[in-house]
Write a protein that holds these residues in place. Structure first.
Motif, PDB file in Angstrom:
ATOM      1  N   TYR A  37       0.849  -1.184   0.000  1.00 16.97           N
ATOM      2  CA  TYR A  37       0.000   0.000   0.000  1.00 16.97           C
ATOM      3  C   TYR A  37       0.889   1.240   0.000  1.00 16.97           C
ATOM      4  O   TYR A  37       2.112   1.156   0.245  1.00 16.97           O
ATOM      5  CB  TYR A  37      -0.985   0.014   1.170  1.00 16.97           C
TER       6      TYR A  37
ATOM      7  N   TRP B 169      -0.297  10.810   5.548  1.00 16.14           N
ATOM      8  CA  TRP B 169      -0.627   9.440   5.954  1.00 16.14           C
ATOM      9  C   TRP B 169      -1.969   8.957   5.410  1.00 16.14           C
ATOM     10  O   TRP B 169      -2.528   7.982   5.899  1.00 16.14           O
ATOM     11  CB  TRP B 169      -0.599   9.279   7.485  1.00 16.14           C
ATOM     12  N   ARG B 170      -2.462   9.652   4.360  1.00 19.88           N
ATOM     13  CA  ARG B 170      -3.675   9.177   3.712  1.00 19.88           C
ATOM     14  C   ARG B 170      -3.312   8.054   2.742  1.00 19.88           C
ATOM     15  O   ARG B 170      -2.347   8.165   1.982  1.00 19.88           O
ATOM     16  CB  ARG B 170      -4.380  10.319   2.978  1.00 19.88           C
ATOM     17  N   VAL B 171      -4.105   7.006   2.740  1.00 19.42           N
ATOM     18  CA  VAL B 171      -3.851   5.850   1.884  1.00 19.42           C
ATOM     19  C   VAL B 171      -4.225   6.206   0.457  1.00 19.42           C
ATOM     20  O   VAL B 171      -5.349   6.647   0.173  1.00 19.42           O
ATOM     21  CB  VAL B 171      -4.651   4.621   2.356  1.00 19.42           C
ATOM     22  N   THR B 172      -3.260   6.040  -0.456  1.00 17.37           N
ATOM     23  CA  THR B 172      -3.514   6.317  -1.880  1.00 17.37           C
ATOM     24  C   THR B 172      -3.640   5.032  -2.689  1.00 17.37           C
ATOM     25  O   THR B 172      -4.167   5.068  -3.807  1.00 17.37           O
ATOM     26  CB  THR B 172      -2.374   7.165  -2.465  1.00 17.37           C
TER      27      THR B 172
ATOM     28  N   TRP C 195      -4.137   0.521  -2.030  1.00 19.21           N
ATOM     29  CA  TRP C 195      -4.319  -0.588  -1.078  1.00 19.21           C
ATOM     30  C   TRP C 195      -4.648  -1.827  -1.903  1.00 19.21           C
ATOM     31  O   TRP C 195      -5.742  -1.946  -2.427  1.00 19.21           O
ATOM     32  CB  TRP C 195      -5.456  -0.234  -0.136  1.00 19.21           C
TER      33      TRP C 195
ATOM     34  N   VAL D 247       0.977   5.627   0.999  1.00 21.12           N
ATOM     35  CA  VAL D 247       0.354   6.749   1.707  1.00 21.12           C
ATOM     36  C   VAL D 247       1.013   8.041   1.233  1.00 21.12           C
ATOM     37  O   VAL D 247       2.154   8.038   0.768  1.00 21.12           O
ATOM     38  CB  VAL D 247       0.509   6.610   3.239  1.00 21.12           C
ATOM     39  N   ASP D 248       0.266   9.155   1.351  1.00 24.84           N
ATOM     40  CA  ASP D 248       0.869  10.438   1.007  1.00 24.84           C
ATOM     41  C   ASP D 248       1.542  11.017   2.247  1.00 24.84           C
ATOM     42  O   ASP D 248       1.621  10.353   3.294  1.00 24.84           O
ATOM     43  CB  ASP D 248      -0.187  11.386   0.420  1.00 24.84           C
TER      44      ASP D 248
ATOM     45  N   GLY E  19       5.385  10.797   0.004  1.00 25.46           N
ATOM     46  CA  GLY E  19       4.777   9.952   1.016  1.00 25.46           C
ATOM     47  C   GLY E  19       5.620   8.708   1.267  1.00 25.46           C
ATOM     48  O   GLY E  19       6.840   8.794   1.422  1.00 25.46           O
TER      49      GLY E  19
ATOM     50  N   SER F 197      -6.867   8.359   6.622  1.00 29.38           N
ATOM     51  CA  SER F 197      -5.587   8.247   7.314  1.00 29.38           C
ATOM     52  C   SER F 197      -5.434   6.821   7.821  1.00 29.38           C
ATOM     53  O   SER F 197      -6.356   6.275   8.442  1.00 29.38           O
ATOM     54  CB  SER F 197      -5.518   9.222   8.484  1.00 29.38           C
ATOM     55  N   VAL F 198      -4.308   6.235   7.548  1.00 29.25           N
ATOM     56  CA  VAL F 198      -4.081   4.862   7.991  1.00 29.25           C
ATOM     57  C   VAL F 198      -4.147   4.753   9.500  1.00 29.25           C
ATOM     58  O   VAL F 198      -4.557   3.735  10.057  1.00 29.25           O
ATOM     59  CB  VAL F 198      -2.724   4.339   7.457  1.00 29.25           C
TER      60      VAL F 198
END
Length: 582
Positions: free
Chosen positions: A134, A140-143, A145, A136-137, A215, A164-165
Motif C-alpha cells: 500500500y 498518511w492518507r492511503v492512496t 491498497w 500513503v501520502d 509519502g 488516514s491509515v
C-alpha cells in the motif's frame, strides 16, 4: 514465441522491459529499461541492477526472482529494488516466463516512487504484486491498497483509500509500529523490520518502508510461520547445545549441518571444522561407510534406525548407541537427525557382568551336582559306619560328623537357590497353593530335626499366592532357621496362616532366644548369621530377596514369652489378578 516476438512485446509494453535468455542474461532491453538500467547484451541481471546502478538494496531478491522463473519453472515472480543516491527510487520488478526457443523470460520494471499508481496502467501492474502493498501520502492518507492487504487485514480498499491509515487502525497495539513509520518518513530513509501485531491482527509481519517526497510505499508480508519456525529452531538448538549426548543434523548427502559441543568432544574437532564434512572425511572410509549405510536406511525407508557403533581412538575405541531419524523441510525429506550416546562404560560393565554370570553359573553347577552328590555319599557311608561303632564316644563322633555333613548339604541347597535368584533363573510368577508348600517343608524339617517339635496352629487357608517354586526355599529357610538358632533343649516351631481378599500372611514362631529390636532389620543382611548361629549365613538374605520378587514383605516380631516370629505377607492370587507373564 520467437525472440523477435519477445522483442516486439518489450518494445510495446510501455514499461521498462528486457528479454532474458535461458541463462538469465540480458538478450535485449528496450529504451525505457536502458534509461533506468544501462545494460549490454549478455550482461548478468545482478550486474545490471547492482554495478550498473550503484548503491542498491534488494539486488539478490531480483536475482532470486529471475532464477525462480528461468531455472525453477515458475510462471511469474516479483521483487522490489531500492536505488539509493541523490534521488532514491523504488522499483517493482516482475519476471514473466515466455514460451520461446531463444528467450526465457521478460522482466518489467515499474518505478513506484513516481506516484503513477493512479493511472489504470500502473494500477494494474501494482495489483499484480504478490506481496501486500500500500502507499500513503505525506499526510498518511492511503492512496493505494492492494487485494493482498485487504485480504490480510480484512479492510477492503474502498474503506481505507483516502483515509488516514492511523484513523483506521487507531489502537494502542500499533503505537510502536507508527513510531517506526514516522521515524522512516522523517529521516527519508528506507528501512526493513519485523514486528508482531497483536489483536485484532495477531500475526508477525516483515515490513519494508520506502519514503519519498510524496509519502511512503509499504511492502509487507506475513512471516508468522517463519518466526514460529525460527523460534522452535532456537529452542531445539538450545536443547541440542546443552545435551550431554552428541546431537547432529546432516543433509541427505551425509554432510553435517549442525553439531553440538559433544560432537566436537567425540570427534576431536571444533564444531566449525565439522560443518560440511561427511563421516568418511572425519573418520575414514571404513567407519564412514558403515555410518552412511545406516543413514541410507533411515532416508530410504523413512524410519528411525538405532544401532551400536564402535569408533577407534588412540586409546582403544569408543562405543556409541546411535539413533538416526529422518527429518523434513517444507514437506520434503531433508536429511537425518542423529543422537549418539557414549555407552563405552556400560558395554564394558555388561561384559564384566556376563563374565561374572558365567563364573557363577559354573559355581552353581558345582553346588548342584559335585558337592551335593559327594556329601550325599558321605551321609550314606556314615549311616553304614554307625552300625560298626560300638563305644559311645565313637558314636558321638559319627553323629557330629553326620550333622556337619548334613549342614553342608543344607548349605549347598541354600546357595543353589541363591544362585538361581542372582542369575535370574527363577520361574515366572504364577499361582502357588500356600498350604501345600508349608506342609511339604514342615515334613522335611520333621525328618531332618527329629528332636524338634513342629506343628500347625489352626487350619491353613486353601488359597494360592503370587509366587513360584522358589516359595519352598522361603519357608524351608525360615523353618530351619527357627530350629538351628534355637537355644532350648526342646526347640518348638509353630506355623499359622491367615488370608484376606488381597493378602496371605504366614507366621513362623519359635521359642528360641528372640532377636533384639536393633537387629530385626539387620538379620536379613547377606553376611548375618543370627545370634551365635551355626546357620548358613545367607538363608535369611535369600528369604528377603525372594519375598521381594513376589511383591511381598517379611519382618520379625517378638514371641511371647520368648522367641521370634517371622511374618511373611504375600499377594493373594485371584482370578482377576493381572500380571506380566514375561
Amino acid at each position: 514465441m520467437t525472440e523477435t516476438a519477445a522483442r516486439t512485446l518489450a518494445e510495446h509494453v510501455g514499461l521498462a522491459a528486457a528479454v532474458l535468455d535461458a541463462d538469465g542474461h540480458i538478450a535485449y532491453a528496450n529504451p525505457a529499461f536502458e534509461e533506468h538500467f544501462p545494460a549490454t547484451a549478455g550482461a548478468d541481471v545482478r550486474t545490471v541492477f547492482g554495478d550498473a546502478v550503484g548503491q542498491t538494496a534488494g539486488v539478490d531478491r531480483v536475482g532470486d526472482a529471475v532464477e525462480q522463473v528461468v531455472d525453477d519453472g515458475v510462471d511469474q515472480a516479483d521483487a522490489e529494488l531500492t536505488v539509493t543516491g541523490d534521488a532514491p527510487s523504488v522499483y517493482h520488478l516482475q519476471v514473466t516466463a515466455v514460451d520461446a526457443a531463444d528467450a526465457a523470460a521478460i522482466i518489467e520494471a515499474c518505478n513506484v516512487t513516481e506516484r503513477l499508481e493512479n493511472t489504470p496502467r500502473v494500477g494494474t501492474i501494482l495489483g499484480r504484486i504478490s506481496e501486500s502493498f500500500y502507499a500513503v501520502d505525506d499526510e498518511w492518507r492511503v492512496t493505494y491498497w492492494n487485494e493482498q492487504m485487504a485480504s490480510r487485514t480484512g479492510v477492503p480498499a474502498a474503506d481505507i483509500v483516502g483515509q488516514s491509515v492511523w484513523d483506521v487502525f487507531d489502537t494502542d497495539a500499533i503505537t510502536e509500529l507508527r513510531a517506526r513509520y514516522e521515524a522512516a518518513m522523517d529521516a527519508g530513509e528506507s528501512t526493513t523490520f519485523t514486528t508482531y501485531l497483536p489483536d485484532p491482527l495477531d500475526y508477525w509481519v516483515e515490513v519494508r518502508l520506502y519514503p519519498d517526497e510524496h509519502g511512503m510505499s509499504v511492502f509487507s508480508r506475513d512471516v508468522t510461520t517463519d518466526v514460529e519456525r525460527e523460534r522452535e529452531l532456537e529452542r531445539y538448538e538450545t536443547i541440542v547445545e546443552n545435551a550431554n549426548d552428541a546431537v547432529m543434523i546432516k543433509d541427505c548427502e551425509g554432510r553435517y549441518r549442525l553439531a553440538n559441543d559433544a560432537v566436537a568432544d567425540y570427534t576431536g574437532r571444533d564444531t566449525e571444522a565439522v560443518f560440511g564434512k561427511t563421516d568418511q572425511e572425519l573418520f575414514g572410509p571404513e567407519v564412514g561407510d558403515r555410518v552412511r549405510e545406516r543413514e541410507r536406511i533411515a532416508l530410504e525407508e523413512e524410519r528411525r534406525v538405532t544401532y551400536e557403533e564402535r569408533i577407534p581412538t588412540d586409546d582403544g575405541e569408543v562405543v556409541f548407541e546411535t539413533t538416526r531419524i529422518p527429518f523434513y523441510e517444507g514437506g520434503e525429506l531433508a536429511g537425518t537427525i542423529g543422537i549418539c550416546r557414549d555407552v563405552t562404560d556400560q558395554v564394558a560393565y555388561e561384559a564384566r557382568l556376563e563374565a561374572r554370570s558365567e563364573q557363577l553359573e559354573l559355581l552353581n553347577r558345582i553346588l548342584r551336582h559335585d558337592i551335593r552328590n559327594d556329601m550325599t555319599v558321605v551321609l550314606a557311608v556314615l549311616d553304614l559306619l554307625s552300625e560298626h561303632v560300638a563305644d559311645d564316644e565313637g558314636a558321638d563322633l559319627v553323629e557330629e560328623v553326620g550333622e556337619r555333613a548334613q549342614h553342608v548339604v543344607d548349605l549347598t541347597a541354600t546357595l543353589r537357590d541363591l544362585m538361581t535368584v542372582v542369575l535370574d533363573e527363577t520361574e515366572h510368577l504364577q499361582p502357588v497353593p500356600v498350604a501345600g508348600v508349608l506342609e511339604d517343608e514342615l515334613a522335611d524339617v520333621d525328618a531332618a530335626f527329629p528332636r524338634a517339635i513342629t506343628r500347625i496352629d489352626g487350619d491353613l487357608p486353601d488359597v494360592a499366592v503370587r509366587a513360584n517354586e522358589m516359595l519352598h526355599s522361603v519357608f524351608r529357610n525360615l523353618l530351619k532357621n527357627a530350629v538351628q538358632h534355637n537355644d532350648q533343649d526342646l526347640p518348638e516351631v509353630v506355623v499359622s496362616a491367615t488370608a484376606t481378599d488381597d493378602t496371605v500372611t504366614v507366621r513362623v514362631a519359635d521359642n528360641g532366644p528372640g532377636i533384639p529390636d536393633d537387629r530385626k532389620t539387620k538379620v536379613f543382611g547377606r553376611d548375618e548369621k543370627g545370634l551365635e548361629s551355626s546357620g548358613t549365613g545367607v538363608g535369611l538374605f535369600l528369604v528377603d530377596r525372594l519375598v521381594d520378587e513376589f511383591d511381598g514383605s517379611v519382618h520379625v516380631e517378638d514371641n511371647d514369652p520368648s522367641g521370634a516370629i517371622f511374618v511373611v505377607e504375600l499377594p493373594r492370587w485371584t482370578a482377576d489378578l493381572a500380571f506380566d507373564p514375561m
